[in-house]
Design a protein around this motif. Structure first.
Motif, PDB file in Angstrom:
ATOM      1  N   ALA A  58      95.515  98.045  90.884  1.00 38.38           N
ATOM      2  CA  ALA A  58      95.167  99.296  91.565  1.00 38.38           C
ATOM      3  C   ALA A  58      93.735  99.630  91.173  1.00 38.38           C
ATOM      4  O   ALA A  58      93.439  99.801  89.997  1.00 38.38           O
ATOM      5  CB  ALA A  58      96.112 100.417  91.137  1.00 38.38           C
ATOM      6  N   ARG A  98     100.150  92.108  94.161  1.00 31.54           N
ATOM      7  CA  ARG A  98     100.012  93.263  95.052  1.00 31.54           C
ATOM      8  C   ARG A  98      98.745  94.014  94.676  1.00 31.54           C
ATOM      9  O   ARG A  98      98.486  94.238  93.495  1.00 31.54           O
ATOM     10  CB  ARG A  98     101.221  94.190  94.925  1.00 31.54           C
ATOM     11  N   TYR A 100      96.269  97.427  95.496  1.00 33.65           N
ATOM     12  CA  TYR A 100      96.152  98.757  96.082  1.00 33.65           C
ATOM     13  C   TYR A 100      94.742  99.286  95.828  1.00 33.65           C
ATOM     14  O   TYR A 100      94.310  99.351  94.681  1.00 33.65           O
ATOM     15  CB  TYR A 100      97.171  99.723  95.465  1.00 33.65           C
ATOM     16  N   ARG A 102      92.461 102.604  96.457  1.00 41.11           N
ATOM     17  CA  ARG A 102      92.524 104.006  96.862  1.00 41.11           C
ATOM     18  C   ARG A 102      91.249 104.715  96.426  1.00 41.11           C
ATOM     19  O   ARG A 102      90.663 104.389  95.399  1.00 41.11           O
ATOM     20  CB  ARG A 102      93.733 104.684  96.234  1.00 41.11           C
ATOM     21  N   HIS A 137      94.319 105.590  88.371  1.00 42.26           N
ATOM     22  CA  HIS A 137      94.723 104.678  89.447  1.00 42.26           C
ATOM     23  C   HIS A 137      95.976 103.889  89.063  1.00 42.26           C
ATOM     24  O   HIS A 137      96.878 103.711  89.890  1.00 42.26           O
ATOM     25  CB  HIS A 137      93.577 103.746  89.825  1.00 42.26           C
ATOM     26  N   CYS A 141      99.635 104.431  90.991  1.00 46.77           N
ATOM     27  CA  CYS A 141     100.283 103.264  91.590  1.00 46.77           C
ATOM     28  C   CYS A 141     101.678 103.059  90.997  1.00 46.77           C
ATOM     29  O   CYS A 141     102.638 102.802  91.726  1.00 46.77           O
ATOM     30  CB  CYS A 141      99.418 102.027  91.365  1.00 46.77           C
ATOM     31  N   ASP A 145     104.171 103.572  93.910  1.00 45.53           N
ATOM     32  CA  ASP A 145     104.536 102.283  94.504  1.00 45.53           C
ATOM     33  C   ASP A 145     105.586 101.492  93.730  1.00 45.53           C
ATOM     34  O   ASP A 145     106.198 100.587  94.284  1.00 45.53           O
ATOM     35  CB  ASP A 145     103.289 101.408  94.662  1.00 45.53           C
TER      36      ASP A 145
END
Length: 159
Positions: A58, A98, A100, A102, A137, A141, A145
């Protein structure tokens, strides 16, 4: 499961959260933080990955705006954009990871110092404001998530 939070910039911040996922839920079992110089960022990320295996990344997406124009130097924005590219290349290098991205505007209103303190991340990042932003962050996450309970919720034990 390991989650890496990254605040790219002239002084990159990196936070690693270790989550334990069971049938009873997700809990935070360890957290680590550091700040590095830009030239060491990818090397440190590779080292963390080699030691623990990073499953989720993230990071703070760079947004061009008024605040970015007020940075300490004209080159800071360019360095940050370059570093974001390096983070993206590293993070997406593993197909199973994964990722992310933002903006600070999306994460910071929720990931307050009070919430960081409840998660044990405020003291950990004392004197390291970029690592603290990386922690925001990573925590956002983990909660949004990955099923970690909001540190301020009753489910997490907050009163």
């Amino acid at each position: 499961m390991y989650v890496i939070g990254i605040d790219p910039g002239p002084t990159p911040g990196i936070v690693r959260l270790q989550l334990q996922v069971t049938d009873r839920g997700t809990r935070l079992v360890d957290q680590q933080a550091l700040q590095v110089t830009p030239g060491l960022m990818v090397t440190v990320l590779e080292g963390i990955n080699a030691a623990t295996g990073v499953e989720v990344v993230a990071y703070e997406r760079f947004v061009v705006g008024r605040r970015a124009g007020q940075s300490s130097s004209a080159a800071a924005g360019e360095r940050t954009r370059t570093m974001v590219g390096e983070v993206e290349a590293w993070a997406r290098g593993a197909q199973w990871r994964r990722v992310y991205a933002r903006s600070a505007a999306e994460v910071k209103p929720w990931a307050t110092d009070l919430r960081l303190a409840a998660a044990g991340l405020l003291d950990l990042t004392k004197g390291m404001r970029h690592a603290r932003d990386a922690a925001r962050h990573a925590l956002y996450c983990a909660v949004r998530d990955l099923g970690l309970a909001d540190p301020l919720s009753r489910r997490a034990g907050a009163r």
